[in-house]
Scaffold this active site. Structure first.
Site, mmCIF file in Angstrom:
data_model
loop_
_atom_site.group_PDB
_atom_site.id
_atom_site.type_symbol
_atom_site.label_atom_id
_atom_site.label_comp_id
_atom_site.label_asym_id
_atom_site.label_seq_id
_atom_site.Cartn_x
_atom_site.Cartn_y
_atom_site.Cartn_z
ATOM 1 N N LYS A 270 -51.672 59.414 -61.860
ATOM 2 C CA LYS A 270 -52.771 60.206 -62.435
ATOM 3 C C LYS A 270 -54.042 59.370 -62.462
ATOM 4 O O LYS A 270 -54.079 58.298 -63.051
ATOM 5 C CB LYS A 270 -52.398 60.652 -63.855
ATOM 6 C CG LYS A 270 -53.543 61.332 -64.631
ATOM 7 C CD LYS A 270 -53.104 61.826 -66.005
ATOM 8 C CE LYS A 270 -54.277 62.367 -66.814
ATOM 9 N NZ LYS A 270 -53.889 62.808 -68.173
ATOM 10 N N ASP A 275 -61.396 61.417 -69.378
ATOM 11 C CA ASP A 275 -60.865 62.691 -69.872
ATOM 12 C C ASP A 275 -61.555 63.070 -71.184
ATOM 13 O O ASP A 275 -61.163 62.616 -72.247
ATOM 14 C CB ASP A 275 -59.347 62.578 -70.083
ATOM 15 C CG ASP A 275 -58.742 63.890 -70.571
ATOM 16 O OD1 ASP A 275 -59.442 64.924 -70.539
ATOM 17 O OD2 ASP A 275 -57.567 63.859 -70.993
ATOM 18 N N LYS A 282 -62.321 67.095 -76.575
ATOM 19 C CA LYS A 282 -61.605 66.242 -77.523
ATOM 20 C C LYS A 282 -62.533 65.864 -78.677
ATOM 21 O O LYS A 282 -63.749 65.836 -78.501
ATOM 22 C CB LYS A 282 -61.170 64.939 -76.822
ATOM 23 C CG LYS A 282 -60.022 65.085 -75.855
ATOM 24 C CD LYS A 282 -59.635 63.738 -75.280
ATOM 25 C CE LYS A 282 -58.515 63.865 -74.266
ATOM 26 N NZ LYS A 282 -57.237 64.283 -74.845
ATOM 27 N N ASP A 293 -57.477 56.861 -68.714
ATOM 28 C CA ASP A 293 -56.669 57.987 -68.249
ATOM 29 C C ASP A 293 -56.392 57.931 -66.736
ATOM 30 O O ASP A 293 -55.754 58.813 -66.185
ATOM 31 C CB ASP A 293 -57.350 59.303 -68.632
ATOM 32 C CG ASP A 293 -56.345 60.416 -68.931
ATOM 33 O OD1 ASP A 293 -55.163 60.105 -69.148
ATOM 34 O OD2 ASP A 293 -56.754 61.596 -68.927
ATOM 35 N N ASP A 352 -57.805 70.595 -71.586
ATOM 36 C CA ASP A 352 -57.446 69.201 -71.853
ATOM 37 C C ASP A 352 -56.054 68.860 -71.306
ATOM 38 O O ASP A 352 -55.668 67.703 -71.270
ATOM 39 C CB ASP A 352 -57.513 68.935 -73.358
ATOM 40 C CG ASP A 352 -57.571 67.456 -73.683
ATOM 41 O OD1 ASP A 352 -57.762 66.655 -72.748
ATOM 42 O OD2 ASP A 352 -57.435 67.109 -74.872
ATOM 43 N N GLU A 354 -55.129 68.571 -68.358
ATOM 44 C CA GLU A 354 -55.611 68.493 -66.975
ATOM 45 C C GLU A 354 -54.740 67.615 -66.090
ATOM 46 O O GLU A 354 -54.716 67.791 -64.875
ATOM 47 C CB GLU A 354 -57.059 67.975 -66.956
ATOM 48 C CG GLU A 354 -57.236 66.447 -66.966
ATOM 49 C CD GLU A 354 -56.695 65.775 -68.220
ATOM 50 O OE1 GLU A 354 -56.555 66.477 -69.248
ATOM 51 O OE2 GLU A 354 -56.399 64.570 -68.187
ATOM 52 N N ARG A 356 -51.505 67.386 -65.697
ATOM 53 C CA ARG A 356 -50.452 68.123 -64.977
ATOM 54 C C ARG A 356 -51.063 68.968 -63.853
ATOM 55 O O ARG A 356 -50.395 69.257 -62.864
ATOM 56 C CB ARG A 356 -49.652 68.972 -65.967
ATOM 57 C CG ARG A 356 -50.479 69.956 -66.739
ATOM 58 C CD ARG A 356 -49.773 70.457 -67.986
ATOM 59 N NE ARG A 356 -49.926 69.537 -69.123
ATOM 60 C CZ ARG A 356 -49.376 69.750 -70.322
ATOM 61 N NH1 ARG A 356 -48.640 70.815 -70.533
ATOM 62 N NH2 ARG A 356 -49.572 68.885 -71.301
HETATM 63 N N1 BES Z 1 -54.931 62.080 -71.265
HETATM 64 C C1 BES Z 1 -54.407 62.935 -72.263
HETATM 65 C C2 BES Z 1 -53.158 62.364 -72.918
HETATM 66 C C3 BES Z 1 -53.362 61.274 -73.918
HETATM 67 C C4 BES Z 1 -53.771 61.565 -75.202
HETATM 68 C C5 BES Z 1 -53.079 59.975 -73.590
HETATM 69 C C6 BES Z 1 -53.922 60.556 -76.127
HETATM 70 C C7 BES Z 1 -53.228 58.969 -74.514
HETATM 71 C C8 BES Z 1 -53.643 59.254 -75.791
HETATM 72 C C9 BES Z 1 -54.040 64.286 -71.667
HETATM 73 O O1 BES Z 1 -54.838 64.709 -70.625
HETATM 74 C C10 BES Z 1 -54.204 65.287 -72.760
HETATM 75 O O2 BES Z 1 -55.293 65.479 -73.205
HETATM 76 N N2 BES Z 1 -53.102 65.885 -73.185
HETATM 77 C C11 BES Z 1 -53.128 66.824 -74.241
HETATM 78 C C12 BES Z 1 -52.234 67.974 -73.869
HETATM 79 C C13 BES Z 1 -52.345 69.155 -74.781
HETATM 80 C C14 BES Z 1 -53.687 69.808 -74.634
HETATM 81 C C15 BES Z 1 -51.230 70.125 -74.453
HETATM 82 C C16 BES Z 1 -52.625 66.138 -75.501
HETATM 83 O O3 BES Z 1 -51.712 65.303 -75.400
HETATM 84 O O4 BES Z 1 -53.192 66.362 -76.545
HETATM 85 ZN ZN ZN Z 2 -55.759 63.241 -69.547
HETATM 86 MN MN MN Z 3 -56.562 65.749 -71.342
#
Ligand code: BES
Ligand code: ZN
Ligand code: MN
Length: 501
Positions: A270, A275, A282, A293, A352, A354, A356
């Site tokens: 990835k 992000d 966020k 990220d 968010d 993104e 996947r």
């Molecule tokens: N890059 C983030 C995941 C992440 C969050 C990594 C905090 C490290 C610390 C990912 O893109 C994301 O935002 N995931 C969301 C998914 C949700 C919207 C289903 C998450 O984990 O909040």
């Molecule tokens: Zn992310």
């Molecule tokens: Mn995200």
């Protein structure tokens, strides 16, 4: 730093610093074999220092002694190993880390480590050697290229000898040393890419980093641009990049170390260089950490670098979808429906989620290489950090043999993973009224439903997914990228290619 491994005696080793281990025990039985020999040559000076209570002998404590009589070394560094009966992997790593941190502060130009050959449970010398090199390199890593002032001068230590007492240095140990240095170089690359902020480390910067590796190690490289993605139909990846002015890249790096017809191991990383969450923005606190990220992408580049440097006997390919996730007038909006490369449609309920979206297109793209196995690496979910913290990487797989191989490699590299379920029962959380699936599955088991989403694009592959959201970087005072899981990826690839030591 130059590393070497040699059979030496502690008393006569000419070195800037002799590093010796001491267990937490009565003075008479605390010394390791090497420390005993040095103590005898120095007329009991080491035991005398211990008797005075100058070293707590807890794991990680250190005591620096200068100009002991009878020794060829300029300094002696005693390192506490903790209780003999508790001496395991973690204590060994703590001891190496503590020794390296102290060495950083001394004026020694070279050092000789007499703790690398201590018996650690059932581990062999090759394991100790790899861990010692990686531990020292980890402690000496610095990221100060963007500071113009108050840079502390680089420590003078330039050479480190791993000493083996009273046994010949085996070929396995020599090979382990080479592997560890290459792995450390790869992890350092991943770490630096992770630490670089998003105004430096853009998708184009990642493509340049891949270009440099390709030139240095004669790797094959293709970089797909936006128009290529449009032609091919990478609709999910394209939907993520819409809010950004930085051009997206799909980077494909080929390493050939085996016969042409040998199916490759494909690593997919990835590469979200920032992000923000997109329209599903966020919260502001700690949003800066979303520069990490792209750590999956960095670790894939780092692993390929290491494998190429080692001329590992396998074919390996890195596939890196890279872009930014930003809000904007053209950005994807919640409810939008996009078509992925393999034809399935996705309702983007949260912009968010993104990672996947770019990965499902990259995984579908990876199929064209007819892979032996595919392993994707991604800072995918905050839920994985809640589940496993910063210790274990989340492992998911649609093939238990592959999962077991990765678990064994992770234990071997001490870059640990914990397997999570990928059961059908979770799939229904991704149901959508309007498309083939939604891109989120609600709060319960967030890291599992993210993996379930990816599994819908890897049905015909032997595939594993590593969620490194908790392990790729540290927050707080020690904030920074860790270089994980490069050691795991390198160990996995080498074991997969038949090298178990
Ligand atoms: N890059 C983030 C995941 C992440 C969050 C990594 C905090 C490290 C610390 C990912 O893109 C994301 O935002 N995931 C969301 C998914 C949700 C919207 C289903 C998450 O984990 O909040
Ligand atoms: Zn992310
Ligand atoms: Mn995200």
């Amino acid at each position: 730093m130059e590393f070497s491994i040699r059979a030496l005696a502690p008393a006569t080793a000419r070195t800037g610093c002799l590093v010796l281990g001491v267990f937490k025990d009565e003075v008479d039985t605390a010394l390791t074999r090497a420390a005993q020999l040095a103590d005898r040559a120095a007329g009991g000076a080491i035991r005398a220092a211990l008797a005075q209570g100058d070293l707590s002998a807890n794991p990680g404590s250190t005591l620096l002694l200068r100009r002991l009589p009878g020794l060829a070394a300029e300094r002696v560094l005693l390192v506490g190993l903790g209780e003999r009966k508790d001496f395991g992997e973690q204590a060994f790593r703590d001891a190496v880390g503590a020794a390296a941190k102290t060495l950083r502060e001394t004026g020694a130009r070279d050092a000789t480590l007499f703790i690398a050959d201590l018996k650690v449970g059932r581990r062999r010398l090759a394991w100790n050697v790899r861990q010692a090199v990686l531990g020292v390199r980890d402690a000496f890593y610095r990221f100060d290229q963007l500071k113009t002032q108050k840079k502390p001068p680089a420590p003078p230590l330039a050479a480190l000898v791993l000493a083996v007492l009273g046994a010949p240095v085996t070929l396995q140990a020599q090979a382990a040393l080479k592997e560890a240095v290459a792995t450390a170089d790869g992890a350092e690359l991943a770490r630096t890419l992770g630490n670089l902020p998003s105004n430096h480390c853009t998708p184009a910067y990642l493509a340049d980093a891949a270009r440099k590796l390709a030139a240095q190690y004669q790797l094959g490289l293709e970089v797909l641009e936006r128009r290529d993605m449009e032609k091919l139909g990478l609709g999910a990846l394209l939907s993520v990049t819409r809010g950004s002015r930085e051009a997206p890249k799909l980077i494909v790096l080929h390493y050939h170390g085996a016969a042409k017809k040998a199916k490759p191991v494909v690593f997919v990383g990835k590469g979200i260089t920032f992000d923000s969450g997109g329209i599903s923005l966020k919260p502001a606190p700690e949003m800066d950490e979303m520069k990490y990220d792209m750590s999956g992408a960095g670790s894939v580049l780092g692993a390929l670098r290491a494998l190429a440097a080692l001329r590992a006997p396998l074919n390996a390919i890195g596939v890196i979808p890279a872009c930014e996730n930003l809000p904007g007038g053209l950005a994807s909006k919640p409810g939008d429906i996009v078509k992925t490369l393999d034809g399935q449609t996705v309702e983007v309920l949260n912009t968010d989620a993104e990672g996947r979206l770019i990965l499902c297109d990259a995984l579908a793209y990876a199929r064209r290489f007819d892979p032996e196995v595919v392993v994707d690496v991604a800072t995918l979910t905050g839920a994985c950090v809640i589940a496993l913290g910063h210790v274990a990487t989340g492992l998911f797989a649609n093939d238990q043999k592959l999962a077991d191989e990765i678990r064994a490699a992770a234990d071997d590299a001490w870059d640990r993973v914990w397997q999570m379920p990928l059961w059908e029962d979770y799939q229904e959380q991704l149901r959508s009224n309007f498309a083939d699936m939604a891109n989120i599955g609600g709060r319960p088991a967030g890291s599992v439903t993210a993996a379930c989403f990816l599994s819908r694009f890897t049905k015909k592959l032997r595939w594993a997914h590593l969620d490194i959201a908790g392990t790729a970087w540290k927050s707080g005072r020690e904030k920074g990228s860790t270089g994980r899981p490069v050691p795991l990826l390198v160990r996995f690839a080498l074991r997969h290619a038949g090298r178990k030591d």
